[in-house]
Design an enzyme around this catalytic site. Structure first.
Site, PDB file in Angstrom:
ATOM      1  CD  GLU D 103      30.369  45.444  33.983  1.00  0.00           C
ATOM      2  OE1 GLU D 103      30.883  45.459  34.943  1.00  0.00           O
ATOM      3  OE2 GLU D 103      30.032  44.264  33.432  1.00  0.00           O
ATOM      4  CB  THR D 126      33.294  52.508  37.394  1.00  0.00           C
ATOM      5  OG1 THR D 126      34.512  51.971  37.698  1.00  0.00           O
ATOM      6  CG2 THR D 126      33.602  53.183  36.086  1.00  0.00           C
ATOM      7  CB  ILE D 127      35.722  54.536  42.364  1.00  0.00           C
ATOM      8  CG1 ILE D 127      36.600  55.602  42.740  1.00  0.00           C
ATOM      9  CG2 ILE D 127      36.133  52.997  42.780  1.00  0.00           C
ATOM     10  CD1 ILE D 127      36.283  56.137  44.170  1.00  0.00           C
ATOM     11  CG  ASP D 128      37.215  49.989  40.629  1.00  0.00           C
ATOM     12  OD1 ASP D 128      38.047  50.421  41.689  1.00  0.00           O
ATOM     13  OD2 ASP D 128      36.377  49.097  40.749  1.00  0.00           O
ATOM     14  N   GLY D 171      40.717  48.124  43.568  1.00  0.00           N
ATOM     15  CA  GLY D 171      40.892  47.621  42.245  1.00  0.00           C
ATOM     16  C   GLY D 171      40.593  46.095  42.535  1.00  0.00           C
ATOM     17  CD  GLU D 222      39.609  46.114  46.405  1.00  0.00           C
ATOM     18  OE1 GLU D 222      39.398  45.997  47.588  1.00  0.00           O
ATOM     19  OE2 GLU D 222      38.874  47.140  45.760  1.00  0.00           O
ATOM     20  NE  ARG D 267      55.978  48.259  61.405  1.00  0.00           N
ATOM     21  CZ  ARG D 267      56.717  47.076  61.486  1.00  0.00           C
ATOM     22  NH1 ARG D 267      56.748  46.176  60.692  1.00  0.00           N
ATOM     23  NH2 ARG D 267      57.542  47.020  62.713  1.00  0.00           N
ATOM     24  NE  ARG D 276      33.586  53.147  46.549  1.00  0.00           N
ATOM     25  CZ  ARG D 276      33.658  52.198  45.694  1.00  0.00           C
ATOM     26  NH1 ARG D 276      34.370  51.263  46.103  1.00  0.00           N
ATOM     27  NH2 ARG D 276      33.152  52.311  44.572  1.00  0.00           N
TER      28      ARG D 276
END
Lengths: 343, 343, 343, 343
Positions: D103, D126-128, D171, D222, D267, D276
């Site tokens: 972006e 964009t990896i997202d 994310g 995240e 855990r 990435r």
């Protein structure tokens, strides 16, 4: 001190990891210079060299193949071979050679050292794991992992369709890859060069597996042979348009025989060079790196005519001659262990 | 003959492969029956059993975890624990026990055998590779492969963004996973519990790596500690809301310290239980399968109070007591080898 | 409401993910009961059923194959086939069928729905990605990943030894797997069934690649044919002892032709069923799961005679007839894109 | 014609595949020259260039990262930024720019084109997967595969030890990676930024999973936040010594909350940058390669101010402005589909 380095024989994941370790330790810890010889023994024979320093070995640890190239050239079979090698080493001011290779390549190193005083240290390399002087060599674990993953994938197809699936893996004279990947992958039959197989017995295992409502996976080393092999394979060879009976023949031949004798559909996978290319497994990188570190330290110690070897978790030095002493084949007792899972 | 089987302690890829091999060989070759005890020593303590025969072990070779469940229950710490175990074994008509576990689980087996005559054979299991009685245990190779793949992936990010990347791997008391995966992955710093680290030295390696225009990858075992650790970590612990400084703390703490001391951005990956789950590597399946075959043969031979162990390429039998004799940590010389690649 | 479920045709990673999603949503959200039919259309034909409820689908998401088995049985070719199917559905009180399969299996569903009022919803399945009604089907991405990993591994061997490496992949009528894996793997030649190839042109690419000091990788779909193929392959077939020219023939044949025409060594890998077995890729699990969810919702909506399909990122419903409308082959323009990387 | 190329923003597997495709097609088919700009917009701003020709792009297809480096530099925030860029492009005789980024990076390209006439073509990255203009971007499939493999491995540990395992994935603003990997991995709870979660509901799913004798896996993006998040996280932040609540905080925080509320051990795994980096999946290489081919063809066609985008199986051109139009988040209906598998 200037050290020459060469890689000979077939491809094997981990060659670059050895090269990197030799150069990193040699330059940083011992202050040595290096000369990379191209394409195995062809390099010192023809004076074909590559720059070999820290920048040249950056990033090569995880890469298959060898940045130095390889060949099966044997200087003892070339006119004036030994003299040319000695002259080129002298011209290049190379004081010692680290030779990475299998039985043939290291055999040359052993003779050059013994008969001509060339200062050589060897690093054993054989994807087939058939050198008796060392517990394991790098490349083998990678090949076994690749073959095992292929067998894993075949299980579901075998069972969904009730078909026999034959996987041909590497191993002309020793069945280590077939044995390890077959055991690790849960194969129902494992055929190796050390043990001539009986087609009726193989078909018996196949049939008993189907009777238990499971479909069989047969792992066959490329060098495996039926008990009455000479006759049968001559016949198969007659049907083979390449004359490479061992390369791509046994898997297909076996699938056909199983089909015709059991009436069950059979399909073949021939992994081929996929087994000896690509990134090394973690174990192979570890082993190759340690072999490299210990080889350059052997040079520093002036221990020529030796090669590094793995014994248990330790890297040790053994006479170069051991590399060619005896083919390490699968012992009967080990193959007997695997038979628990047949059928 | 009826043989009981249990798995104790932490998860480890290969447990199911051992179980399968024991049962396949025991039933087919020796005609034994089996009783599966649930959740480690809790099983014989509470009489909690599972059916364990050939159908029960079908398809489990490639699966992580254990079909028998596990626990850290110690019968010597339970009221009347030993008596209850002996009664349950008698009630279940179990003649011998194969116990798969680490130091604690096998320590119980050793005492039960020595002090109470329970016929036990052990199979060593520790993902950390820290049992001195055996060259390797299953699970370790899988963990090293997983950590190495993660490090491989971090290289490109490190270099594209010139960041420090810290990977925290398992190893509370022994740094084998960190050492092997760090060497195999080409890490620039490897920190292990056996060697207290100096933060200034670590930052020196980080900085020198950046000066060479590469970005550093730091592998840190969860049990690694700085030289002035008690002070520093008490302070870190005060900032940690869990009190689990070792579990999830060192990686994050180290990244923060490197950031503040070098001015370079640092990011952390905490692999956690990913390292001990999932399908075993080919090597681990091979080793686990062989351990299983040899354990049931030890039962057949009546060799109780022993455990199987890997020595070079061979599976041997050693006294069960050896399992708990001494923690196998990374020797100084081996760590020194790795330092060639630091910075 | 009771819903029957069957899987037909060849193996394809993701079948179990569809089954799981259908049952999970059907039971939990809609309160349906399920009947699993065994081995494709053979199940309802012979009344062969499996219990199918939430426990039955536990843990199957990542597993290849199909827990229901499969076959290529066509009830329209069986005596009284349609009547027997209708009777068995009535007897089992099955109100609607979800049919997971390719062109043939779904073609039967379409006819049963249109001509005999059997309430069917389809889920498209083809590892070859050759159904025009949907952008992608599950299984294809997995196959492409496997073939790409094999090609990755071959690069280092090709370059270390300057050999031609030929990889034969699946695709009898459509070259999607060859095209995608060839592009993703950086192959130097990609041959597909849609475009008859010229051997001289292929050898030209091979030779030009060697001139640039790199070794070529040739990806060939099993159904690819040379321009003068009828003649050439008849000849090859005469040398092939199986009569399965397409199954295992083209890769070997091509390697031999390249060897004899260019004088370069060539080696072959035949991946075979490895491409269609084993755990599905994340994309295929996602797609299969969404297909399952949408198929059972189509049943809830009473939208029979439809199949689910992927259009962009969306799952939509299209007429079952579209499944058999037209083979989706590689368009000329797309193949032309790939040619940028040839030679 | 000389074309400039730059890569901006965060790391993403596939960047090198785009660069290679642009250069291969540009040089071979269109006869263009190329200038590689270093480190995103910093390159044209500071006149920092790299040689970019066919040899420079050899072998980079399977490599993660970007050979051109990257940065988040924004010329509109630099003194005199636009003028310096225009001068450097003029000095380098660059006629058009291909800009690969997300972006922010593409927003700069859009403004430079619209407001200052710089001839730009965009490639979305964009990896997202949160750009609304394209169905998918490269890198996302790789990240989902990596997260899914981690979840696969955690299942066995969860079940052998009856523990809650929390996996924190990337994310910050969009939950695509969590949603896809959670569904593909068979997670029992998936938490995304788009849907504030209720801790009691999460603990309810965890508890109900245990009641069914299975152990839960919780995937959390995240950027996911609890319903009463501002309060709770301010508190968590107070315990966090980094101030990076979102980076490494949510997974650990959630594990702790689940432990204290359900009494079950929990855990955490924090995958971090492993997602990435490294080699792209086959799909991402295919997509990145096609984006590259189409971008250079857009230059050839003089279609500036556009970016390439994936729509279904087709690569199309859309206005560059669309890249920044709207964040593509997970729609409610899609998240609702996933809830079938919760608990």
């Amino acid at each position: 001190m200037r050290v020459g380095l060469l890689t000979g024989g077939g491809d094997c994941p981990g060659l670059n990891a050895v090269i990197r370790a030799v150069v990193r330790k040699g330059v940083q810890d011992y202050g040595y210079d290096f000369t990379g010889y191209r394409d195995g023994w062809r390099g010192p024979l023809q004076g074909s060299v590559s720059r070999l320093d820290i920048p040249a070995v950056r990033g090569i640890l995880p890469r298959g193949g060898t940045i130095l190239g390889s060949s099966r050239t044997n200087p003892f079979k070339e006119p004036d071979g030994v003299r040319r090698i000695r002259e080129n080493l002298a011209k290049d001011e190379v004081d010692a050679l680290i030779v990475i290779g299998g039985e043939d390549t290291l055999g040359v190193a052993a003779r050059l050292h013994e008969e001509h005083g060339v200062r050589c240290v060897g690093v054993p390399k054989t994807i087939d794991n058939d050198l008796s002087a060392t517990d394991y060599t790098f490349g083998f674990d990678t090949a076994v992992n690749i073959a095992t993953e292929a067998i894993d994938r075949l299980h579901t197809t075998a069972e969904s369709h009730m078909r026999v699936l034959v996987v041909e893996v590497m191993g002309r004279h020793a069945g280590w890859i077939a044995l390890h990947s077959g055991l690790a992958g849960g194969a129902n039959v494992i055929l190796i060069p050390e043990q001539r197989f009986d087609l009726d017995e193989v078909c018996g295992w196949v049939t008993s597996r189907f009777r238990a409502s499971y479909a069989p996976i047969v792992v066959v080393a490329e060098g495996a042979m039926p008990r009455d092999g000479d006759l049968v394979l001559k016949d198969a060879a007659a049907h083979d348009s390449f004359g490479h009976v061992r390369l791509s023949g046994v898997g297909e031949w076996l699938a056909k025989e199983i089909e015709s004798r059991t009436g069950k559909e059979a399909r073949t996978t021939v992994l081929g060079h996929v087994q000896r290319g690509g990134t090394p497994s973690a174990f192979d990188r570890w082993l190759a790196t340690r072999f490299g570190l210990h080889a350059i330290t052997a040079v520093r110690d002036g221990e020529y005519g030796r090669m590094v070897a793995l014994r248990g978790p330790d890297v040790v030095r053994v006479p170069l001659r051991e590399a060619t002493a005896r083919l390490k084949t699968v012992p009967d007792a080990l193959y007997a262990e695997a038979r628990t899972f047949f059928g």
